[in-house]
Design an enzyme around this catalytic site. Structure first.
Site, short mmCIF file in Angstrom:
data_model
loop_
_atom_site.label_atom_id
_atom_site.label_comp_id
_atom_site.label_asym_id
_atom_site.label_seq_id
_atom_site.Cartn_x
_atom_site.Cartn_y
_atom_site.Cartn_z
N ARG A 84 -16.59 -0.36 -0.83
CA ARG A 84 -15.65 -0.63 0.26
C ARG A 84 -16.06 -1.95 0.94
O ARG A 84 -16.30 -2.00 2.14
CB ARG A 84 -15.65 0.52 1.27
N GLU A 130 -1.02 3.87 -8.68
CA GLU A 130 -0.59 4.97 -7.81
C GLU A 130 0.65 5.60 -8.42
O GLU A 130 1.42 4.93 -9.12
CB GLU A 130 -0.23 4.44 -6.40
N LYS A 150 0.87 -1.17 0.00
CA LYS A 150 0.00 0.00 0.00
C LYS A 150 0.91 1.22 0.00
O LYS A 150 1.51 1.56 1.01
CB LYS A 150 -0.94 0.03 1.21
N PHE A 184 -1.62 -1.45 -10.42
CA PHE A 184 -2.09 -2.64 -9.73
C PHE A 184 -3.34 -3.25 -10.35
O PHE A 184 -3.83 -4.28 -9.87
CB PHE A 184 -2.34 -2.38 -8.24
N ARG A 217 -8.16 10.21 -8.56
CA ARG A 217 -9.21 9.37 -7.99
C ARG A 217 -10.58 10.05 -8.05
O ARG A 217 -11.62 9.39 -8.03
CB ARG A 217 -8.89 8.99 -6.54
#
Length: 510
Positions: free
Chosen positions: A367, A260, A211, A295, A231
């Site tokens: 989520r 990222e 992360k 990713f 984002r």
């Protein structure tokens, strides 16, 4: 449709805490909206269809126009006027905008004036957050329209208004017409906090990845045409030419990549997050190059992969970008290997790891448990509600922050604590300059803010408390950093805060 119908619905939504009641009220309005459904959805979601119209807060609050006595203003007329305001530019444009707005407000009743002012200043918080709006759109549609179809269409379109228009004019068939389009960003999939690495690994076969302490990017490649988005789906292509050049050189024709980017020091460790974010607004020659790590791959060489399991998307990612640009991690690790990935990530200065179910599809905004982020220290993204003036060496600076968690049903943020810890001299100076631009009012000891700023807070835990309205309080909270890449709607909910109470996880399983 008259604007007063929207204003009345907005008031009824704001007056109830019931999610079901909010959904029913909005759905009823959408069924009557006709060809204005997209505009109505935008208004209830808290923003004009045009986005920013070019009129500042001082201009709007400075309008002093007697209200109309009877409601005659239509949604279409409001939309037309705001469209004219938004495109007004050049010499004399400020005066022209003011004239247009005075005409609009003069045709509005007192209640409509208050609604328009809140809408145009970003203060319209009647509880119609994204999730409520999506449920209302599904409820307003015909029998073919379900929540899953609406959410998928919204992920691919990125716009509530377009999703609502399709659902109410064409049903499920129109919603199914939304596909992944190169150059149109999709809403990103999100990870939820995990209690422990062992718990996250229990989901089944997974991938464990670093992360990173970076900024989320989404990249679209169509031959030599490359676009980069944040984002929040804001395009930053012009600010990151090194990323554009790198993606343009990839050995694929078309691709949509999720990842990222971050600035690294000479030792390969991440620079402070604020330095990475500073590049996103850059308009001059770059001085701090960014490095991307990808990713996920949701499209490759003509094939959409949104609905494919992560194991297929992961394989496509490696084909698209090569191993060097894939975020570090291990596919289907043993427990010992997963622990080593976490240790390596922390050793290299990153935040922790993300554990992802290899059988999961790409679901924007969810989520759920398919992606779980594991950090050694609890952190929450909270909204700054106010700041108190400092004492001692902090005299003259806005210091002690009032922190709020997001209400998942769309109400105002719920205060959960205060902190002045972790504030550097640089942040104190920035807060004292920036906060008054978001001010609603002040008293002798604090400046109260519109809920605009998101700050990342580290904490040792949460405890039951009657001091704050949410019934919980943060323990040993300290500021990590501000999150200019996040909106208040991205902040953690009061439910997420309560989930950190001792025994909450066990109680939930019980």
């Amino acid at each position: 449709m008259l604007l007063c119908d929207v204003v009345t619905t907005s008031a009824s939504v704001a007056a109830t805490r019931s999610r079901l009641a909010k959904v029913e009220a909005i759905a009823g309005l959408l069924r009557r909206a006709g060809d204005q459904v997209g505009t109505v959805v935008s208004y209830l979601a808290g923003a004009p269809a045009q986005g920013r119209i070019g009129a500042g807060w001082r201009t709007l609050v400075g309008l002093s126009v007697p209200p109309a006595q009877e409601p005659t203003l239509t949604v279409a007329a409001v939309d037309t006027t705001l469209g004219e305001v938004a495109v007004t530019s050049g010499k004399g444009s400020a005066a022209r905008r003011t004239t247009l707005l005075e005409g609009l407000f003069g045709a509005a009743t007192a209640d409509e004036q208050r609604f328009l002012l809140r809408l145009l200043t970003g203060e319209l918080r009647q509880g119609a957050l994204e999730g409520v709006m999506l449920d209302a759109i599904a409820a307003a549609g015909d029998d073919t329209v379900g929540k899953q179809e609406v959410r998928r269409a919204f992920m691919l379109s990125g716009r509530l208004a377009d999703t609502a228009t399709a659902a109410l004019t064409g049903g499920a068939a129109a919603l199914a017409g939304f596909g992944l389009t190169l150059g149109r960003p999709i809403r990103p999939m999100l990870a939820s906090p995990g209690e422990s690495l062992a718990e996250a690994l229990a989901m089944g076969e997974c991938v464990v990845e670093y992360k990173l302490d970076g900024a989320r990017i989404q990249v679209h490649k169509d031959g030599d045409d490359v676009h980069v988005y944040t984002r929040t789906l804001r395009e930053i292509t012009g600010a990151v030419p090194e990323l554009v050049d790198l993606v343009r050189a990839l050995d694929c024709r078309t691709a949509v990549l999720d990842g990222e980017t971050l600035a690294l020091d000479d030792g390969g460790r991440p620079r402070p997050f604020q330095e990475t974010m500073s590049r996103f607004g850059a308009t001059v020659e770059r001085e701090l190059p960014l490095h991307p790590y990808f990713f996920d791959c949701v499209h490759l060489d003509g094939t959409d992969l949104v609905d494919a399991p992560l194991r297929e998307r992961n394989a496509a990612l490696h084909r698209a970008v090569g191993d060097a640009l894939v975020i570090p991690g291990v596919l289907a690790p043993t427990g010992e290997q997963a622990e080593q990935v976490l240790a390596d990530a922390l050793e290299r200065g990153h935040e922790g790891v993300v554990v992802k179910d290899l059988d999961s599809a790409y679901q924007a905004g969810r989520r759920g448990k398919a992606w779980r982020k594991i950090k050694p220290v609890h952190t929450l993204d909270l909204v700054v509600l106010a700041a108190e003036w400092g004492h001692g060496r902090r005299t003259g600076y806005l210091s002690n922050l009032h922190l709020g968690a997001r209400d998942p049903d769309g109400g105002p943020p719920v205060m959960v604590g205060k902190t002045f810890k972790g504030l550097t001299d640089e942040l104190l100076a920035w807060q004292t300059t920036e906060f008054p631009t978001h001010e609603t009012h002040r008293d002798d000891w604090a400046v109260h803010l519109r809920p605009r700023l998101v700050v990342e807070i580290a904490l040792d835990g949460v405890q039951v408390s009657t001091r704050y309205p949410g019934g919980v309080a943060l323990r040993f909270a300290r500021v990590v950093r501000y999150r200019p890449d996040k909106q208040p709607a991205d902040a953690d909910t009061i439910d997420a805060v309560r989930a950190l109470l001792p025994g909450a996880e066990a109680a939930g399983r019980g």
